[in-house]
Write a protein that holds these residues in place. Structure first.
Motif, PDB file in Angstrom:
ATOM      1  N   VAL A  18      65.847  85.550  54.098  1.00 57.00           N
ATOM      2  CA  VAL A  18      67.133  85.205  54.210  1.00 57.00           C
ATOM      3  C   VAL A  18      67.874  85.954  55.275  1.00 57.00           C
ATOM      4  O   VAL A  18      68.433  85.453  56.192  1.00 57.00           O
ATOM      5  CB  VAL A  18      67.925  84.912  52.988  1.00 57.00           C
ATOM      6  N   PHE A  19      67.804  87.328  54.931  1.00 59.86           N
ATOM      7  CA  PHE A  19      68.707  88.142  55.681  1.00 59.86           C
ATOM      8  C   PHE A  19      68.186  88.358  57.091  1.00 59.86           C
ATOM      9  O   PHE A  19      68.950  88.462  58.154  1.00 59.86           O
ATOM     10  CB  PHE A  19      68.614  89.592  55.067  1.00 59.86           C
ATOM     11  N   GLY A  20      66.937  88.334  57.265  1.00 62.45           N
ATOM     12  CA  GLY A  20      66.398  88.582  58.703  1.00 62.45           C
ATOM     13  C   GLY A  20      66.550  87.218  59.447  1.00 62.45           C
ATOM     14  O   GLY A  20      66.867  87.192  60.789  1.00 62.45           O
ATOM     15  N   LEU A  21      66.489  85.753  58.754  1.00 66.33           N
ATOM     16  CA  LEU A  21      66.629  84.860  59.386  1.00 66.33           C
ATOM     17  C   LEU A  21      68.177  84.838  60.087  1.00 66.33           C
ATOM     18  O   LEU A  21      68.439  84.078  61.139  1.00 66.33           O
ATOM     19  CB  LEU A  21      66.534  83.561  58.467  1.00 66.33           C
ATOM     20  N   ALA A  22      68.999  85.119  59.060  1.00 68.14           N
ATOM     21  CA  ALA A  22      70.392  85.178  59.596  1.00 68.14           C
ATOM     22  C   ALA A  22      70.749  86.098  60.852  1.00 68.14           C
ATOM     23  O   ALA A  22      71.398  85.687  61.606  1.00 68.14           O
ATOM     24  CB  ALA A  22      71.492  85.504  58.431  1.00 68.14           C
ATOM     25  N   TYR A  23      70.431  87.388  60.420  1.00 64.41           N
ATOM     26  CA  TYR A  23      71.012  88.218  61.630  1.00 64.41           C
ATOM     27  C   TYR A  23      70.065  88.206  62.766  1.00 64.41           C
ATOM     28  O   TYR A  23      70.445  88.504  63.948  1.00 64.41           O
ATOM     29  CB  TYR A  23      70.729  89.807  61.094  1.00 64.41           C
ATOM     30  N   GLY A  24      68.956  87.681  62.645  1.00 59.01           N
ATOM     31  CA  GLY A  24      68.044  87.280  63.942  1.00 59.01           C
ATOM     32  C   GLY A  24      68.671  86.417  64.737  1.00 59.01           C
ATOM     33  O   GLY A  24      68.702  86.311  65.817  1.00 59.01           O
ATOM     34  N   GLY A  25      68.937  85.309  63.714  1.00 65.87           N
ATOM     35  CA  GLY A  25      69.342  83.924  64.514  1.00 65.87           C
ATOM     36  C   GLY A  25      70.635  84.102  65.347  1.00 65.87           C
ATOM     37  O   GLY A  25      70.992  83.467  66.186  1.00 65.87           O
ATOM     38  N   VAL A  26      71.801  84.919  64.683  1.00 72.21           N
ATOM     39  CA  VAL A  26      72.991  84.964  65.361  1.00 72.21           C
ATOM     40  C   VAL A  26      72.833  85.808  66.639  1.00 72.21           C
ATOM     41  O   VAL A  26      73.820  85.681  67.538  1.00 72.21           O
ATOM     42  CB  VAL A  26      74.182  85.481  64.353  1.00 72.21           C
ATOM     43  N   MET A  27      71.956  86.875  66.731  1.00 70.43           N
ATOM     44  CA  MET A  27      71.930  87.868  67.929  1.00 70.43           C
ATOM     45  C   MET A  27      71.941  86.987  69.324  1.00 70.43           C
ATOM     46  O   MET A  27      73.014  87.321  70.059  1.00 70.43           O
ATOM     47  CB  MET A  27      70.895  88.785  67.663  1.00 70.43           C
TER      48      MET A  27
END
Length: 406
Positions: A311-320
């Motif tokens: 979940v963390f990877g999906l979120a921080y990766g997605g916003v960049m």
């Protein structure tokens, strides 16, 4: 000839981001071996990332300016040379200060050449599916933890010490990046001129006017808080997992899963941004990122780490990549390299602080709980700042990739 070349630019940008950011963040894999082999503190070693992100920030601004004026090829070549040189010099460092300077300055300046300039270049090639194209470039960053980090761990487990492993990484970086950089080029001049002629009046401002505008200030502040929130948890996740009792390779697999989820997040949020707009998708992604950071606090077992890391990877990766999309929508293609480079420079202050503060918290208290709590609070602050974005300029009719029929 130009019909599909925009996708070549996307592929090259993704490759350069993968090798560059992967090499930089491989320090998370090398952290314990370096500390054990040299006696240097974790905070001191992590401080190399502080130097690196400061150099990346300044480099992003400078390389963005160079790319706007002289094209991306020279920027890509310079970044490839710096990345390999930094790894080779760091592998021979005999003091902590020498390691921090070699690893931090060279790798930071190199990644600065790959991040903002490559996203700006890819954005200039596309009108339709722009968010997806920029997200695919950014997806290279998501591939870094599932390629470079496991390769670094494999080198360590194959009999290499940390010095020879970093030396090998430097040679690989030269072998891959320098030929790839030769494929970089600007979009066709006629298509760029047409895009500028069709741009709304708000996109005609100068770089100086753009850097003083409200939209830039909100963009930079949100980007800064976002990176300050997630940089510590990203960098220290391998060490945190090992502190919780996971073996080294399992801990690296958590880091790799984060990166793989980030790849999916970039694609998912890029598609959503093309459909629903970058601003609301960014706000939702930032909220998910903050909640995922808080979820690390009670995590201890491998399955729990996998769930939270996904979940963390999906979120921080997605916003960049959405920051690059917003920069393009607010300011247009003409000065995007300079403006996005400046926003990246501000964000890198957050990236620089997170790993060092996380290392200091662990050295001082013997726990990463304080890092996760403070990162949670800062992440929620990023959500609040993002609500202050002004309305976007009215979009012009979309076309396809620059130089290809709509």
């Amino acid at each position: 000839m130009h019909r599909h070349y925009g996708w070549v630019i996307v592929a090259v940008g993704a490759l350069m981001g993968c090798i560059g950011m992967g090499s930089l963040f491989s320090l998370a894999v090398f952290l314990d071996p370096i500390a054990a082999g040299t006696g240097w503190s974790r905070a001191g070693i992590s401080g190399s990332m502080t130097v690196a992100f400061l150099a990346m920030g300044l480099g992003s601004f400078g390389w963005g300016w160079v790319s706007d004026r002289h094209g991306p090829r020279i920027v890509g070549l310079a970044g490839g040379l710096l990345l390999g040189a930094g790894l080779l010099l760091a592998s021979r460092a005999t003091s902590l200060a020498g390691f921090q300077l070699a690893y931090g300055l060279f790798l930071g300046a190199a990644v600065g050449a790959f991040f903002a300039p490559m996203m700006a270049t890819a954005s200039a090639w596309f009108e339709r599916n722009r968010a997806l194209a920029v997200s695919l470039v950014s997806a290279g960053l998501g591939m870094a933890p599932v390629t470079v980090a496991p390769f670094a761990q494999w080198l360590l487990q194959s009999g290499h010490d940390w010095r020879s492993a970093q030396f090998v990484l430097g040679l690989v970086a030269w072998a891959v990046l320098l030929p790839a950089a030769l494929l970089l080029r600007r979009p066709p001049a006629a298509a760029v001129a047409a895009a500028l002629a069709a741009a709304p009046a708000g996109e005609a401002m100068s770089a100086r006017q753009a850097l003083g505008s409200r939209q830039f200030l909100v963009l930079a502040a949100t980007f800064f808080a976002c990176c300050l929130a997630h940089s510590g948890p990203i960098f220290h996740v391998v060490s945190y997992a090992m502190v919780c009792g996971l073996p080294a390779m399992a801990a690296v697999s958590v880091y790799s899963l984060q990166g793989l989820a980030g790849l999916g997040g970039r694609l998912l949020l890029g598609l959503l941004a093309d459909r629903h707009g970058a601003k609301p998708v960014l706000i939702g992604g930032l909220l998910l990122q903050a909640l995922a950071i808080g979820a690390f606090l009670p995590t201890s077992a491998l399955g729990e780490f996998y769930a939270v890391a996904a979940v963390f990877g999906l979120a921080y990766g997605g916003v960049m990549p959405l920051y690059a999309v917003l920069t393009r929508e607010y300011f247009g293609p003409r000065i995007m390299g300079t403006v996005f480079g400046a926003a990246t420079m501000v964000s890198c202050l957050g990236m620089a602080a997170g790993p060092a503060v996380g290392g200091w918290i662990f050295d001082r208290f013997g726990s990463y709980a304080g890092m996760h709590l403070s990162s949670l609070a800062i992440g929620l602050g990023a959500v609040a700042i993002a609500f202050c974005f002004p309305p976007l300029p009215r979009l012009r009719p979309a076309g396809g990739a620059v130089g290809q029929p709509a």
